[in-house]
Design a protein around this motif. Structure first.
Motif, PDB file in Angstrom:
ATOM      1  N   TYR A  37     -16.136  -8.351  -6.554  1.00  0.00           N
ATOM      2  CA  TYR A  37     -16.247  -7.314  -7.572  1.00  0.00           C
ATOM      3  C   TYR A  37     -15.175  -7.529  -8.633  1.00  0.00           C
ATOM      4  CZ  TYR A  37     -19.000  -5.098  -3.946  1.00  0.00           C
ATOM      5  OH  TYR A  37     -19.933  -4.849  -2.986  1.00  0.00           O
ATOM      6  N   TYR A  38     -15.451  -7.020  -9.827  1.00  0.00           N
ATOM      7  CA  TYR A  38     -14.499  -7.137 -10.927  1.00  0.00           C
ATOM      8  C   TYR A  38     -13.242  -6.329 -10.607  1.00  0.00           C
ATOM      9  CZ  TYR A  38     -12.274  -6.660 -15.439  1.00  0.00           C
ATOM     10  OH  TYR A  38     -11.366  -6.671 -16.453  1.00  0.00           O
ATOM     11  N   GLU A  39     -12.116  -6.910 -10.902  1.00  0.00           N
ATOM     12  CA  GLU A  39     -10.834  -6.251 -10.668  1.00  0.00           C
ATOM     13  C   GLU A  39     -10.122  -6.120 -12.013  1.00  0.00           C
ATOM     14  OE1 GLU A  39      -7.626  -6.717  -7.141  1.00  0.00           O
ATOM     15  OE2 GLU A  39      -8.051  -8.513  -8.279  1.00  0.00           O
ATOM     16  N   SER A  40      -9.853  -4.898 -12.425  1.00  0.00           N
ATOM     17  CA  SER A  40      -9.215  -4.684 -13.718  1.00  0.00           C
ATOM     18  C   SER A  40      -7.789  -5.242 -13.700  1.00  0.00           C
ATOM     19  CB  SER A  40      -9.196  -3.201 -14.069  1.00  0.00           C
ATOM     20  OG  SER A  40      -8.383  -2.497 -13.177  1.00  0.00           O
ATOM     21  N   PRO A  41      -7.254  -5.576 -14.870  1.00  0.00           N
ATOM     22  CA  PRO A  41      -5.907  -6.151 -14.923  1.00  0.00           C
ATOM     23  C   PRO A  41      -4.836  -5.265 -14.293  1.00  0.00           C
ATOM     24  CG  PRO A  41      -7.006  -6.496 -16.996  1.00  0.00           C
ATOM     25  CD  PRO A  41      -7.901  -5.616 -16.173  1.00  0.00           C
ATOM     26  N   SER A  42      -4.955  -3.944 -14.449  1.00  0.00           N
ATOM     27  CA  SER A  42      -3.943  -3.058 -13.864  1.00  0.00           C
ATOM     28  C   SER A  42      -3.997  -3.099 -12.339  1.00  0.00           C
ATOM     29  CB  SER A  42      -4.136  -1.625 -14.359  1.00  0.00           C
ATOM     30  OG  SER A  42      -5.385  -1.113 -13.944  1.00  0.00           O
ATOM     31  N   VAL A  43      -5.194  -3.141 -11.783  1.00  0.00           N
ATOM     32  CA  VAL A  43      -5.341  -3.212 -10.326  1.00  0.00           C
ATOM     33  C   VAL A  43      -4.825  -4.558  -9.825  1.00  0.00           C
ATOM     34  CG1 VAL A  43      -7.018  -3.257  -8.441  1.00  0.00           C
ATOM     35  CG2 VAL A  43      -7.279  -1.605 -10.287  1.00  0.00           C
ATOM     36  N   LYS A  44      -5.089  -5.613 -10.600  1.00  0.00           N
ATOM     37  CA  LYS A  44      -4.622  -6.949 -10.229  1.00  0.00           C
ATOM     38  C   LYS A  44      -3.098  -6.994 -10.172  1.00  0.00           C
ATOM     39  CE  LYS A  44      -7.281 -10.108 -11.937  1.00  0.00           C
ATOM     40  NZ  LYS A  44      -7.912 -11.133 -12.798  1.00  0.00           N
ATOM     41  N   ARG A  45      -2.434  -6.378 -11.173  1.00  0.00           N
ATOM     42  CA  ARG A  45      -0.970  -6.341 -11.197  1.00  0.00           C
ATOM     43  C   ARG A  45      -0.428  -5.580  -9.997  1.00  0.00           C
ATOM     44  NH1 ARG A  45      -1.647  -5.610 -16.732  1.00  0.00           N
ATOM     45  NH2 ARG A  45      -1.509  -3.353 -16.496  1.00  0.00           N
ATOM     46  N   LYS A  46      -1.047  -4.441  -9.692  1.00  0.00           N
ATOM     47  CA  LYS A  46      -0.592  -3.641  -8.552  1.00  0.00           C
ATOM     48  C   LYS A  46      -0.736  -4.413  -7.247  1.00  0.00           C
ATOM     49  CE  LYS A  46      -1.633   0.876 -10.503  1.00  0.00           C
ATOM     50  NZ  LYS A  46      -2.506   2.051 -10.438  1.00  0.00           N
ATOM     51  N   ARG A  47      -1.862  -5.116  -7.077  1.00  0.00           N
ATOM     52  CA  ARG A  47      -2.095  -5.876  -5.859  1.00  0.00           C
ATOM     53  C   ARG A  47      -1.079  -7.008  -5.729  1.00  0.00           C
ATOM     54  NH1 ARG A  47      -4.469 -10.369  -5.290  1.00  0.00           N
ATOM     55  NH2 ARG A  47      -5.612 -10.259  -7.237  1.00  0.00           N
ATOM     56  N   LYS A  48      -0.816  -7.710  -6.823  1.00  0.00           N
ATOM     57  CA  LYS A  48       0.154  -8.805  -6.771  1.00  0.00           C
ATOM     58  C   LYS A  48       1.555  -8.293  -6.460  1.00  0.00           C
ATOM     59  CE  LYS A  48      -2.120 -12.335  -9.361  1.00  0.00           C
ATOM     60  NZ  LYS A  48      -1.908 -13.515 -10.157  1.00  0.00           N
ATOM     61  N   GLN A  50       2.276  -5.608  -4.756  1.00  0.00           N
ATOM     62  CA  GLN A  50       2.280  -5.203  -3.355  1.00  0.00           C
ATOM     63  C   GLN A  50       2.392  -6.429  -2.445  1.00  0.00           C
ATOM     64  OE1 GLN A  50      -1.268  -3.199  -2.104  1.00  0.00           O
ATOM     65  NE2 GLN A  50      -0.304  -2.300  -0.311  1.00  0.00           N
ATOM     66  N   GLU A  51       1.673  -7.499  -2.777  1.00  0.00           N
ATOM     67  CA  GLU A  51       1.766  -8.720  -1.985  1.00  0.00           C
ATOM     68  C   GLU A  51       3.178  -9.299  -2.035  1.00  0.00           C
ATOM     69  OE1 GLU A  51      -1.246 -11.299  -3.526  1.00  0.00           O
ATOM     70  OE2 GLU A  51      -2.874 -10.171  -2.612  1.00  0.00           O
ATOM     71  N   ALA A  52       3.807  -9.239  -3.202  1.00  0.00           N
ATOM     72  CA  ALA A  52       5.173  -9.747  -3.337  1.00  0.00           C
ATOM     73  C   ALA A  52       6.137  -8.924  -2.484  1.00  0.00           C
ATOM     74  CB  ALA A  52       5.597  -9.720  -4.798  1.00  0.00           C
ATOM     75  N   ARG A  53       5.958  -7.596  -2.488  1.00  0.00           N
ATOM     76  CA  ARG A  53       6.817  -6.744  -1.650  1.00  0.00           C
ATOM     77  C   ARG A  53       6.647  -7.086  -0.175  1.00  0.00           C
ATOM     78  NH1 ARG A  53       5.313  -2.629  -5.383  1.00  0.00           N
ATOM     79  NH2 ARG A  53       3.666  -1.935  -3.972  1.00  0.00           N
ATOM     80  N   LYS A  54       5.398  -7.302   0.263  1.00  0.00           N
ATOM     81  CA  LYS A  54       5.143  -7.657   1.658  1.00  0.00           C
ATOM     82  C   LYS A  54       5.813  -8.981   2.013  1.00  0.00           C
ATOM     83  CE  LYS A  54       0.686  -5.584   2.802  1.00  0.00           C
ATOM     84  NZ  LYS A  54      -0.709  -5.903   3.139  1.00  0.00           N
ATOM     85  N   LYS A  55       5.721  -9.943   1.098  1.00  0.00           N
ATOM     86  CA  LYS A  55       6.296 -11.257   1.336  1.00  0.00           C
ATOM     87  C   LYS A  55       7.811 -11.184   1.485  1.00  0.00           C
ATOM     88  CE  LYS A  55       5.795 -15.915  -0.506  1.00  0.00           C
ATOM     89  NZ  LYS A  55       5.246 -16.709  -1.610  1.00  0.00           N
ATOM     90  N   ILE A  56       8.450 -10.430   0.599  1.00  0.00           N
ATOM     91  CA  ILE A  56       9.903 -10.261   0.658  1.00  0.00           C
ATOM     92  C   ILE A  56      10.298  -9.540   1.941  1.00  0.00           C
ATOM     93  CG2 ILE A  56      11.846  -9.053  -0.408  1.00  0.00           C
ATOM     94  CD1 ILE A  56      10.520  -9.678  -3.118  1.00  0.00           C
ATOM     95  N   LYS A  57       9.551  -8.511   2.296  1.00  0.00           N
ATOM     96  CA  LYS A  57       9.840  -7.748   3.515  1.00  0.00           C
ATOM     97  C   LYS A  57       9.737  -8.640   4.752  1.00  0.00           C
ATOM     98  CE  LYS A  57       8.567  -3.405   5.715  1.00  0.00           C
ATOM     99  NZ  LYS A  57       7.649  -2.266   5.688  1.00  0.00           N
ATOM    100  N   ARG A  58       8.710  -9.511   4.781  1.00  0.00           N
ATOM    101  CA  ARG A  58       8.545 -10.431   5.903  1.00  0.00           C
ATOM    102  C   ARG A  58       9.710 -11.407   6.000  1.00  0.00           C
ATOM    103  NH1 ARG A  58       3.658 -13.080   4.568  1.00  0.00           N
ATOM    104  NH2 ARG A  58       2.691 -11.239   3.736  1.00  0.00           N
ATOM    105  N   ARG A  59      10.169 -11.903   4.860  1.00  0.00           N
ATOM    106  CA  ARG A  59      11.279 -12.864   4.860  1.00  0.00           C
ATOM    107  C   ARG A  59      12.558 -12.233   5.388  1.00  0.00           C
ATOM    108  NH1 ARG A  59      10.807 -16.023  -0.888  1.00  0.00           N
ATOM    109  NH2 ARG A  59       8.965 -17.233  -0.370  1.00  0.00           N
ATOM    110  N   PHE A  60      12.862 -11.010   4.970  1.00  0.00           N
ATOM    111  CA  PHE A  60      14.091 -10.361   5.399  1.00  0.00           C
ATOM    112  C   PHE A  60      14.016  -9.855   6.824  1.00  0.00           C
ATOM    113  CE2 PHE A  60      14.901  -9.852   0.739  1.00  0.00           C
ATOM    114  CZ  PHE A  60      16.039 -10.640   0.730  1.00  0.00           C
ATOM    115  N   SER A  61      12.838  -9.548   7.318  1.00  0.00           N
ATOM    116  CA  SER A  61      12.734  -9.063   8.678  1.00  0.00           C
ATOM    117  C   SER A  61      12.978 -10.182   9.695  1.00  0.00           C
ATOM    118  CB  SER A  61      11.365  -8.441   8.927  1.00  0.00           C
ATOM    119  OG  SER A  61      10.357  -9.427   8.882  1.00  0.00           O
ATOM    120  N   ARG A  62      12.832 -11.434   9.291  1.00  0.00           N
ATOM    121  CA  ARG A  62      13.069 -12.567  10.194  1.00  0.00           C
ATOM    122  C   ARG A  62      14.548 -12.747  10.503  1.00  0.00           C
ATOM    123  NH1 ARG A  62       9.110 -17.091   7.507  1.00  0.00           N
ATOM    124  NH2 ARG A  62       7.169 -16.049   8.039  1.00  0.00           N
TER     125      ARG A  62
END
Length: 64
Positions: A37-48, A50-62
């Protein structure tokens, strides 16, 4: 593009299982679902973000 070579004396079921596993590793199914489905630019920014926050959280939790 994911590709596998069928080994000698390998059944189709085994080759298909390897292919599916390789697709999972490369995230192809997730990419297809995301592009379904089409993803608007604002939704795309929010998703990216959120993914970056998850990635950082995973790195620090190790390291804890």
């Amino acid at each position: 593009m994911v590709g596998i070579k069928i080994r000698e004396n390998e059944s189709i079921e085994e080759a298909l299982r390897r292919f599916k596993r390789e697709c999972d590793r490369n995230g192809i199914l997730q990419e297809i679902k995301r592009r379904e489905y089409y993803e608007s630019p604002s939704v795309k920014r929010k998703r990216k973000a959120q993914e970056a926050r998850k990635k950082i959280k995973r790195r620090f939790s190790r390291y804890r």
